[in-house]
Design an enzyme around this catalytic site. Structure first.
Site, PDB file in Angstrom:
ATOM      1  N   HIS A  82      42.510  53.534  32.456  1.00 19.56           N
ATOM      2  CA  HIS A  82      41.170  52.077  33.348  1.00 19.56           C
ATOM      3  C   HIS A  82      39.944  52.797  33.262  1.00 19.56           C
ATOM      4  O   HIS A  82      39.859  54.201  33.293  1.00 19.56           O
ATOM      5  CB  HIS A  82      41.648  52.393  34.553  1.00 19.56           C
ATOM      6  CG  HIS A  82      40.849  51.555  35.408  1.00 19.56           C
ATOM      7  ND1 HIS A  82      40.859  50.202  36.025  1.00 19.56           N
ATOM      8  CD2 HIS A  82      39.659  51.715  36.381  1.00 19.56           C
ATOM      9  CE1 HIS A  82      39.778  49.344  36.389  1.00 19.56           C
ATOM     10  NE2 HIS A  82      38.761  50.998  36.595  1.00 19.56           N
ATOM     11  N   ASP A 161      41.491  44.899  48.342  1.00 18.49           N
ATOM     12  CA  ASP A 161      41.273  45.378  48.177  1.00 18.49           C
ATOM     13  C   ASP A 161      39.312  44.234  47.718  1.00 18.49           C
ATOM     14  O   ASP A 161      38.440  44.282  47.565  1.00 18.49           O
ATOM     15  CB  ASP A 161      40.944  46.281  46.547  1.00 18.49           C
ATOM     16  CG  ASP A 161      39.892  46.011  45.960  1.00 18.49           C
ATOM     17  OD1 ASP A 161      38.861  47.611  46.502  1.00 18.49           O
ATOM     18  OD2 ASP A 161      39.979  46.134  45.021  1.00 18.49           O
ATOM     19  N   ARG A 168      31.584  45.096  50.293  1.00 17.22           N
ATOM     20  CA  ARG A 168      31.067  46.405  49.815  1.00 17.22           C
ATOM     21  C   ARG A 168      29.621  46.028  48.778  1.00 17.22           C
ATOM     22  O   ARG A 168      29.045  45.883  48.571  1.00 17.22           O
ATOM     23  CB  ARG A 168      31.839  46.720  49.203  1.00 17.22           C
ATOM     24  CG  ARG A 168      32.752  47.936  49.704  1.00 17.22           C
ATOM     25  CD  ARG A 168      34.045  48.425  49.415  1.00 17.22           C
ATOM     26  NE  ARG A 168      33.002  49.882  48.919  1.00 17.22           N
ATOM     27  CZ  ARG A 168      33.943  50.287  47.200  1.00 17.22           C
ATOM     28  NH1 ARG A 168      34.923  49.138  46.959  1.00 17.22           N
ATOM     29  NH2 ARG A 168      33.322  51.282  46.540  1.00 17.22           N
ATOM     30  N   SER A 183      39.346  51.839  46.493  1.00 15.92           N
ATOM     31  CA  SER A 183      39.876  50.724  45.288  1.00 15.92           C
ATOM     32  C   SER A 183      40.292  51.019  44.289  1.00 15.92           C
ATOM     33  O   SER A 183      41.019  50.321  43.688  1.00 15.92           O
ATOM     34  CB  SER A 183      37.741  50.054  45.265  1.00 15.92           C
ATOM     35  OG  SER A 183      38.044  49.219  44.682  1.00 15.92           O
ATOM     36  N   LYS A 187      44.414  49.825  43.370  1.00 16.52           N
ATOM     37  CA  LYS A 187      44.517  48.915  41.945  1.00 16.52           C
ATOM     38  C   LYS A 187      46.055  49.191  41.667  1.00 16.52           C
ATOM     39  O   LYS A 187      46.643  48.248  40.665  1.00 16.52           O
ATOM     40  CB  LYS A 187      43.533  48.277  41.504  1.00 16.52           C
ATOM     41  CG  LYS A 187      42.536  47.494  41.814  1.00 16.52           C
ATOM     42  CD  LYS A 187      41.745  46.753  41.516  1.00 16.52           C
ATOM     43  CE  LYS A 187      40.728  47.603  41.242  1.00 16.52           C
ATOM     44  NZ  LYS A 187      39.347  47.426  41.976  1.00 16.52           N
TER      45      LYS A 187
HETATM   46  N1  URA Z   1      35.526  49.955  40.453  1.00 24.98           N
HETATM   47  C1  URA Z   1      36.646  50.155  41.351  1.00 24.98           C
HETATM   48  O1  URA Z   1      37.550  48.938  41.235  1.00 24.98           O
HETATM   49  N2  URA Z   1      36.359  50.093  42.459  1.00 24.98           N
HETATM   50  C2  URA Z   1      35.284  49.961  43.214  1.00 24.98           C
HETATM   51  O2  URA Z   1      34.906  50.466  44.170  1.00 24.98           O
HETATM   52  C3  URA Z   1      34.173  50.904  42.303  1.00 24.98           C
HETATM   53  C4  URA Z   1      34.699  50.949  40.721  1.00 24.98           C
END
Ligand code: URA
Length: 434
Positions: A82, A161, A168, A183, A187
């Site tokens: 990622h 999230d 946010r 976050s 995921k």
């Molecule tokens: N990428 C994400 O998935 N979450 C964040 O909070 C910042 C970058």
């Protein structure tokens, strides 16, 4: 338990109990607590912080707030990679088939582009017919059959999230390390892989502007992941200038295919081999990092990695002929050359400005619902460190709609800085944190 007490505790810098966090996540999901209360909590957490224990607990709760993929029926080591978002970042397009060609199972759920950063799912859709929205059964079947699948997020993964992130985004609480850890890691946990490599970018084109901030984020991610028994490796890489030469969807797929053919730009090739070697070694498929890198190089040279990409395209209903004919992907009508205003060395190539230029041409979106043009973008002809003559072509803008062309030209011109001396060149991947 009620939300007012929870808000008051974080406002007063107190540590949340496990029960408080459990309530916060459950009540967010059920809608019992309102957006303005969640926003107030996010701001309190932003200002007063969450410690390691609170961050770990919240990561787990958010990860399990929706579906969690169970990939245990698929034989082999499941890996995921990622990136925190960059400019010209097509690493997944190269790395996923490359690693699958070496025997790993690459189960990758990718996102769409937003703001100045591009998304892998959009890029894949430049391949005619390519389906990125597969059911979980299709995803798993494809992983069993060919060992690789890259899809968009259609399932109900980490719904909390999504709620947190949307709030946010509009309450100036994005750039906070514990909230980012929750976050990103939630995921990745929900996506079910055994080994995860996170590429955290820093620099003008990244959301972490400095190496120091990126390092602090990486350290916390690794610590929280260890507490949750997840194998996570974090690499910190420079996003001051774009990765490779192509920025835009069709253009990036073209560059990724060239890289799988062994003819890619040096920076992209190097980063793919480095990340690939880390994952291969970590999965115990190689005796050393060097051995792992050699295996990957061999798979590029023999055509095995490209063949795997072809298999993935076919499995997801795309036209595999793109591999030999880039004209099958959307093409822009106009090509506008940008010439160098002076002679000298390129000392800086601002990734953010390059991305802004591509966005003005139609390659990026401000809101999730915005349409994008897969054919447009920026083709760089030189990068940082290059010596150029006055009038030499620095970049080509691939454009259709010329409405914002003057602004796009001005952004790309501003992206280049010049000097009479060459700049210091630092390695692209600055640190790897295990
Ligand atoms: N990428 C994400 O998935 N979450 C964040 O909070 C910042 C970058």
């Amino acid at each position: 338990m009620n939300i007012i007490d929870i808000l008051a505790n974080k406002r007063d810098k107190k540590k949340h109990s496990k029960e408080e966090l459990e309530y916060l996540v459950k009540a967010t999901l059920s809608g019992e607590i309102k957006d303005y209360q969640i926003s107030a909590w996010l701001m309190a957490a932003y200002i007063n912080g969450l410690d390691l224990e609170e961050t770990t607990e919240l990561t787990k709760l958010v990860a399990y707030s929706g579906d969690v993929l169970d990939l245990s029926s698929i034989k082999g080591t499941k890996v995921d990679k990622h990136s925190s978002g960059g400019v010209g970042d097509k690493v997944t397009l190269v790395l996923a088939p490359l690693l699958a060609s070496a025997g790993l199972i690459v189960a990758k759920i990718s996102g769409r582009g937003l703001g100045h950063t591009g998304g892998t799912v959009d890029k894949l859709e430049a391949i005619p017919g390519m389906r990125t929205s597969l059911s979980i059964d299709e995803f798993k079947n494809q992983l069993n059959e060919i060992g690789v699948s890259v899809i968009g997020q259609t399932q109900n993964l980490t719904p909390v999230d999504k709620i947190f992130y949307a709030l946010r985004d509009v309450t100036a609480t994005v750039d906070n390390i514990p909230l980012i850890v929750v976050s990103i890691l939630s995921k990745k946990i929900a996506a079910g892989a055994d080994i995860i490599l996170l590429d955290i970018k820093f620099g003008s084109g990244a959301f972490m502007k400095t190496l120091e901030n990126a390092r602090n984020l990486a350290k916390m991610i690794v610590e929280v992941a260890k507490k949750l028994n997840k194998s996570v490796i974090v690499a910190l890489s420079d996003m001051d200038q774009p990765l490779g030469y192509m920025i835009g969807h069709s253009l990036e797929v073209e560059e990724a295919i060239k890289t799988l053919k062994g003819k890619g730009p040096p920076d992209l090739t190097k980063i793919c081999l480095k990340y690939g070697a880390i994952l291969l070694y970590q999965a115990k498929k190689a005796r050393s990092l060097e051995d792992a890198e050699n295996i990957l190089k061999r798979n590029i040279n023999s055509g095995k990695a490209l063949e795997k990409f072809k298999e993935m395209i076919i499995a997801q209903d795309g036209n595999p002929e793109v591999i030999n004919n880039f004209d099958l992907m959307p093409k822009a009508e106009h090509k506008i050359e940008i010439n160098s205003p002076k002679a000298g060395f390129i000392t800086n190539l601002d990734a953010y400005k390059v991305a802004q230029s591509a966005k003005l041409l139609g390659a990026g979106r401000d809101k999730k619902e915005d349409e994008i043009d897969l054919s447009v973008g920026v083709e760089l002809k030189v990068k940082k460190g290059a010596k150029v003559d006055k009038g030499q072509v620095l970049a080509i803008l691939h454009a259709n709609n010329l409405k914002y062309i003057e602004k796009a030209i001005s952004e790309i011109e501003d992206a280049f800085s010049f000097d009479t001396k060459p700049p210091e060149q630092l390695p692209l991947v600055r640190e790897v944190i295990y």
